[in-house]
Design a protein around this motif. Structure first.
Motif, mmCIF file in Angstrom:
data_model
loop_
_atom_site.group_PDB
_atom_site.id
_atom_site.type_symbol
_atom_site.label_atom_id
_atom_site.label_comp_id
_atom_site.label_asym_id
_atom_site.label_seq_id
_atom_site.Cartn_x
_atom_site.Cartn_y
_atom_site.Cartn_z
ATOM 1 N N SER A 147 50.742 40.844 41.937
ATOM 2 C CA SER A 147 51.417 42.131 42.167
ATOM 3 C C SER A 147 50.454 43.308 42.249
ATOM 4 O O SER A 147 50.844 44.392 42.687
ATOM 5 C CB SER A 147 52.426 42.394 41.046
ATOM 6 N N LEU A 148 49.204 43.117 41.818
ATOM 7 C CA LEU A 148 48.245 44.219 41.796
ATOM 8 C C LEU A 148 47.658 44.436 43.188
ATOM 9 O O LEU A 148 47.072 43.518 43.767
ATOM 10 C CB LEU A 148 47.121 43.935 40.799
ATOM 11 N N PRO A 149 47.785 45.643 43.755
ATOM 12 C CA PRO A 149 47.257 45.891 45.107
ATOM 13 C C PRO A 149 45.732 45.867 45.176
ATOM 14 O O PRO A 149 45.161 45.477 46.174
ATOM 15 C CB PRO A 149 47.813 47.283 45.448
ATOM 16 N N ASN A 150 45.087 46.310 44.111
ATOM 17 C CA ASN A 150 43.612 46.340 44.091
ATOM 18 C C ASN A 150 43.146 45.957 42.691
ATOM 19 O O ASN A 150 42.690 46.802 41.914
ATOM 20 C CB ASN A 150 43.114 47.742 44.471
ATOM 21 N N PRO A 151 43.239 44.669 42.356
ATOM 22 C CA PRO A 151 42.940 44.251 40.980
ATOM 23 C C PRO A 151 41.472 44.382 40.634
ATOM 24 O O PRO A 151 40.600 44.259 41.503
ATOM 25 C CB PRO A 151 43.376 42.777 40.969
ATOM 26 N N PRO A 152 41.170 44.627 39.358
ATOM 27 C CA PRO A 152 39.773 44.578 38.902
ATOM 28 C C PRO A 152 39.321 43.124 38.825
ATOM 29 O O PRO A 152 40.057 42.210 39.215
ATOM 30 C CB PRO A 152 39.842 45.224 37.517
ATOM 31 N N ASN A 153 38.136 42.895 38.333
ATOM 32 C CA ASN A 153 37.705 41.525 38.074
ATOM 33 C C ASN A 153 38.610 40.898 37.023
ATOM 34 O O ASN A 153 39.028 41.577 36.072
ATOM 35 C CB ASN A 153 36.258 41.516 37.559
ATOM 36 N N VAL A 154 38.902 39.610 37.188
ATOM 37 C CA VAL A 154 39.833 38.931 36.282
ATOM 38 C C VAL A 154 39.228 37.625 35.795
ATOM 39 O O VAL A 154 38.728 36.819 36.590
ATOM 40 C CB VAL A 154 41.181 38.640 36.977
ATOM 41 N N ILE A 155 39.266 37.426 34.476
ATOM 42 C CA ILE A 155 38.953 36.135 33.869
ATOM 43 C C ILE A 155 40.241 35.624 33.238
ATOM 44 O O ILE A 155 40.790 36.286 32.345
ATOM 45 C CB ILE A 155 37.838 36.254 32.812
ATOM 46 N N LEU A 156 40.742 34.494 33.730
ATOM 47 C CA LEU A 156 41.975 33.932 33.194
ATOM 48 C C LEU A 156 41.682 33.162 31.912
ATOM 49 O O LEU A 156 40.670 32.462 31.805
ATOM 50 C CB LEU A 156 42.623 33.009 34.214
ATOM 51 N N THR A 157 42.578 33.279 30.938
ATOM 52 C CA THR A 157 42.460 32.544 29.678
ATOM 53 C C THR A 157 43.768 31.785 29.467
ATOM 54 O O THR A 157 44.838 32.390 29.441
ATOM 55 C CB THR A 157 42.211 33.509 28.503
ATOM 56 N N LEU A 187 39.420 27.794 29.596
ATOM 57 C CA LEU A 187 40.413 26.896 29.041
ATOM 58 C C LEU A 187 40.339 26.935 27.513
ATOM 59 O O LEU A 187 39.308 26.629 26.914
ATOM 60 C CB LEU A 187 40.162 25.473 29.553
ATOM 61 N N LYS A 188 41.423 27.361 26.880
ATOM 62 C CA LYS A 188 41.460 27.475 25.417
ATOM 63 C C LYS A 188 41.462 26.094 24.778
ATOM 64 O O LYS A 188 42.094 25.164 25.295
ATOM 65 C CB LYS A 188 42.723 28.226 24.986
ATOM 66 N N PRO A 189 40.793 25.969 23.605
ATOM 67 C CA PRO A 189 39.926 26.968 22.962
ATOM 68 C C PRO A 189 38.543 26.957 23.612
ATOM 69 O O PRO A 189 38.032 25.898 23.967
ATOM 70 C CB PRO A 189 39.852 26.486 21.517
ATOM 71 N N PHE A 190 37.941 28.125 23.757
ATOM 72 C CA PHE A 190 36.620 28.208 24.371
ATOM 73 C C PHE A 190 35.637 28.841 23.391
ATOM 74 O O PHE A 190 36.008 29.614 22.514
ATOM 75 C CB PHE A 190 36.657 29.015 25.675
ATOM 76 N N SER A 191 34.375 28.492 23.549
ATOM 77 C CA SER A 191 33.320 28.974 22.659
ATOM 78 C C SER A 191 32.807 30.336 23.105
ATOM 79 O O SER A 191 33.081 30.788 24.232
ATOM 80 C CB SER A 191 32.154 27.985 22.638
#
Length: 234
Positions: free
Chosen positions: A67-77, A97-101
């Motif tokens: 939905s974001l027209p101009n998203p910032p950088n994204v790291i999915l968790t 991918l949880k859990p992550f170090s």
């Protein structure tokens, strides 16, 4: 690098907050339990990086990102690996991918493109004003004139900054990033997430500490040290 956490689980929020706190060049701007709250925030604030959970109440992280027209950088968790392919089609930076170090977290942050990350390591100012000799500091209802040559260092303290000379200390309403853009890069360098120094005022460097005129001691952050020394010792 100004970042935001969008995560509905308090334990996961706390882990991300701790990891961000341990990285000098990351600045946490907000924590949100659902994407709709974050959407309102992003409408009025510029953010470099989102740590975005996929399974959220009201609207999923993937739907929010689309939905974001101009998203910032994204790291999915996320705790679910099945969204990895779809996430990369949305040009995310990384998929944690949880859990992550902490090491895996650092690896993901290192992938953030520098052209979008405007508040990272030692910054070079593109506004060249060699003839400029002073600046006006907005402090409350006053505008105080300060000679650039008199400034020792500038410190960030949450909602305000301190501009320090040998004779005085001025509280400014402007954030640290304002001074990075306003001051000439030939003399002023960021050495820590909370400090900018005037290189003309350096007396010596000992370990991770800079000694300035007047007995002032300023730390060198881990993320800033290599670039700082390259500039100073070239």
């Amino acid at each position: 690098m100004k970042c935001v956490i969008i995560e509905d689980q308090p334990p996961a929020q706390r882990i991300l907050q701790k990891f961000i706190e341990d990285v000098d060049f990351l600045e946490l701007a907000g924590v949100f339990s659902d994407a709709l709250q974050a959407m309102d925030f992003l409408k009025v604030e510029n953010v470099d990086l989102l740590f975005l959970d996929i399974h959220l109440p009201k609207i999923s992280g993937m739907e929010f990102l689309k939905s974001l027209p101009n998203p910032p950088n994204v790291i999915l968790t996320t705790a679910f690996s099945e969204y990895a392919l779809e996430s990369y089609e949305l040009n995310v930076v990384d998929y944690l991918l949880k859990p992550f170090s902490f090491q895996r977290f650092l690896k993901a942050v290192a992938k953030v493109p520098t052209q979008k990350a405007t508040s990272g390591l030692v910054q070079k100012n593109t506004l060249k004003e060699p003839q400029k000799s002073h600046i006006y500091i907005k402090s409350g209802y006053e505008h105080i004139k300060i000679r650039l040559a008199d400034i020792l260092h500038i410190n960030s303290d949450s909602d305000y900054t301190e501009v320090i000379t040998l004779e005085r200390k001025c509280l400014s309403n402007e954030p640290l990033r304002f001074w990075l853009e306003a001051l000439p890069a030939s003399n002023f360098i960021r050495t820590h997430r909370s400090h900018i120094i005037n290189t003309d005022k350096i007396e010596k460097i000992m370990g991770n500490q800079i000694h300035l005129e007047g007995g002032h001691k300023i730390p060198i952050g881990r993320a800033y040290k290599e670039d700082f020394l390259k500039v100073i010792l070239k």
